[in-house]
Motif scaffolding. Structure first.
Motif, PDB file in Angstrom:
ATOM      1  N   ARG A  26       0.916  -0.823   0.057  1.00 38.95           N
ATOM      2  CA  ARG A  26      -0.261   0.066  -0.021  1.00 38.95           C
ATOM      3  C   ARG A  26       0.448   1.118  -0.210  1.00 38.95           C
ATOM      4  NH1 ARG A  26      -3.473  -3.420  -0.796  1.00 38.95           N
ATOM      5  NH2 ARG A  26      -5.168  -3.615  -0.262  1.00 38.95           N
ATOM      6  N   ILE A  27       0.674   2.626  -0.671  1.00 40.28           N
ATOM      7  CA  ILE A  27       0.907   3.567  -1.076  1.00 40.28           C
ATOM      8  C   ILE A  27       1.248   3.913   1.155  1.00 40.28           C
ATOM      9  CG2 ILE A  27       1.964   5.551  -2.179  1.00 40.28           C
ATOM     10  CD1 ILE A  27       0.491   4.612  -4.649  1.00 40.28           C
ATOM     11  N   LYS A  29       1.274   7.199   3.025  1.00 37.71           N
ATOM     12  CA  LYS A  29       1.137   8.411   2.313  1.00 37.71           C
ATOM     13  C   LYS A  29       1.919   9.172   4.020  1.00 37.71           C
ATOM     14  CE  LYS A  29      -2.416   7.623  -0.653  1.00 37.71           C
ATOM     15  NZ  LYS A  29      -4.167   7.236  -1.068  1.00 37.71           N
ATOM     16  N   PRO A  30       2.130  10.226   3.821  1.00 38.97           N
ATOM     17  CA  PRO A  30       2.731  11.497   2.951  1.00 38.97           C
ATOM     18  C   PRO A  30       3.940  10.559   2.344  1.00 38.97           C
ATOM     19  CG  PRO A  30       2.985  12.253   4.616  1.00 38.97           C
ATOM     20  CD  PRO A  30       2.487  11.323   5.412  1.00 38.97           C
ATOM     21  N   GLN A  31       4.221  10.932   0.979  1.00 40.37           N
ATOM     22  CA  GLN A  31       6.017  10.419   0.890  1.00 40.37           C
ATOM     23  C   GLN A  31       6.570  11.463   1.708  1.00 40.37           C
ATOM     24  OE1 GLN A  31       6.604   7.994  -2.001  1.00 40.37           O
ATOM     25  NE2 GLN A  31       4.770   7.008  -1.039  1.00 40.37           N
ATOM     26  N   THR A  33       9.532  14.235   1.651  1.00 45.31           N
ATOM     27  CA  THR A  33       9.736  15.002   0.853  1.00 45.31           C
ATOM     28  C   THR A  33      11.218  15.083   0.724  1.00 45.31           C
ATOM     29  OG1 THR A  33       9.427  17.430   2.737  1.00 45.31           O
ATOM     30  CG2 THR A  33       7.371  16.707   0.996  1.00 45.31           C
ATOM     31  N   TYR A 143      -3.320   1.793 -10.196  1.00 45.70           N
ATOM     32  CA  TYR A 143      -3.471   3.122  -9.195  1.00 45.70           C
ATOM     33  C   TYR A 143      -2.738   4.063 -10.780  1.00 45.70           C
ATOM     34  CZ  TYR A 143      -3.144   0.879  -4.373  1.00 45.70           C
ATOM     35  OH  TYR A 143      -3.344   0.494  -3.472  1.00 45.70           O
ATOM     36  N   PRO A 152       6.786   4.155  -6.020  1.00 47.07           N
ATOM     37  CA  PRO A 152       6.502   4.786  -4.715  1.00 47.07           C
ATOM     38  C   PRO A 152       7.267   4.415  -3.546  1.00 47.07           C
ATOM     39  CG  PRO A 152       4.530   4.568  -5.517  1.00 47.07           C
ATOM     40  CD  PRO A 152       5.803   4.008  -6.091  1.00 47.07           C
TER      41      PRO A 152
END
Length: 171
Positions: A26-27, A29-31, A33, A143, A152
């Motif tokens: 699962r991605i 979140k947040p990636q 920065t 996605y 990601p």
């Protein structure tokens, strides 16, 4: 933090119930920065993770590049709910491992644990395609066309299906 259930499409649900799918990505979140090269679990609390990357002053030193994050799906040893696309629970599972990695670091055995072989075994659509490629195609179907290329950071949750949902209320 309230744990989220892991939701699955019908083919994935069947793969889980047959024991062919024991891992999900699962991605995250947040990636982060800032440039990140690795994630580390808190030694005192395996449910907390922090991103690390090279220090601008000394690239051989690592520094924090994110605040602490928690996996919304739980940590090793916890029981999680597995649900269908409509959010209806169909089973519970025990989390046996959690890690954070880049999506494209998926191995052949990871692709197999994701149920990829079971989903495409009888398909004439992708005969002879490596499992990582089949997984990448499935990822893009879910996605979007550039989702694999974006690479990601993802949560990798390993679990073992433990019981159908109906049995939970009688326990």
């Amino acid at each position: 933090m309230k744990r989220q259930s892991l939701q699955f499409s019908e083919p994935h649900k069947q793969a889980i119930l047959e024991g062919a799918k024991v891992q999900s990505r699962r991605i995250l979140k947040p990636q982060p920065t800032k440039f990140t090269t690795a994630w580390y679990a808190d030694a005192a609390d395996s449910g907390r993770w922090v991103a690390m990357g090279p220090s601008p002053d000394n690239p051989s030193e690592l520094r924090r590049t994110s605040s602490w994050v928690r996996c919304p799906y739980g940590k090793s040893g916890e029981t999680i709910m597995l649900a269908d696309e409509a959010g209806e629970p169909f089973a519970t599972a025990v989390v046996v491992g959690v890690r954070i990695q880049r999506l494209q670091n998926l191995t052949e055995s990871d692709a197999r644990a994701e149920g990829t072989q079971a989903l495409y075994q009888s398909s004439a659509l992708l005969p002879g395609v490596p499992l990582q490629t089949a997984f990448a195609l499935m990822w893009c179907e879910r996605y979007g066309s550039h989702a694999w290329a974006a690479n990601p950071w993802v949560w990798v949750v390993e679990y073992r299906h433990s019981s159908p949902y109906e049995n939970l209320e009688s326990q």
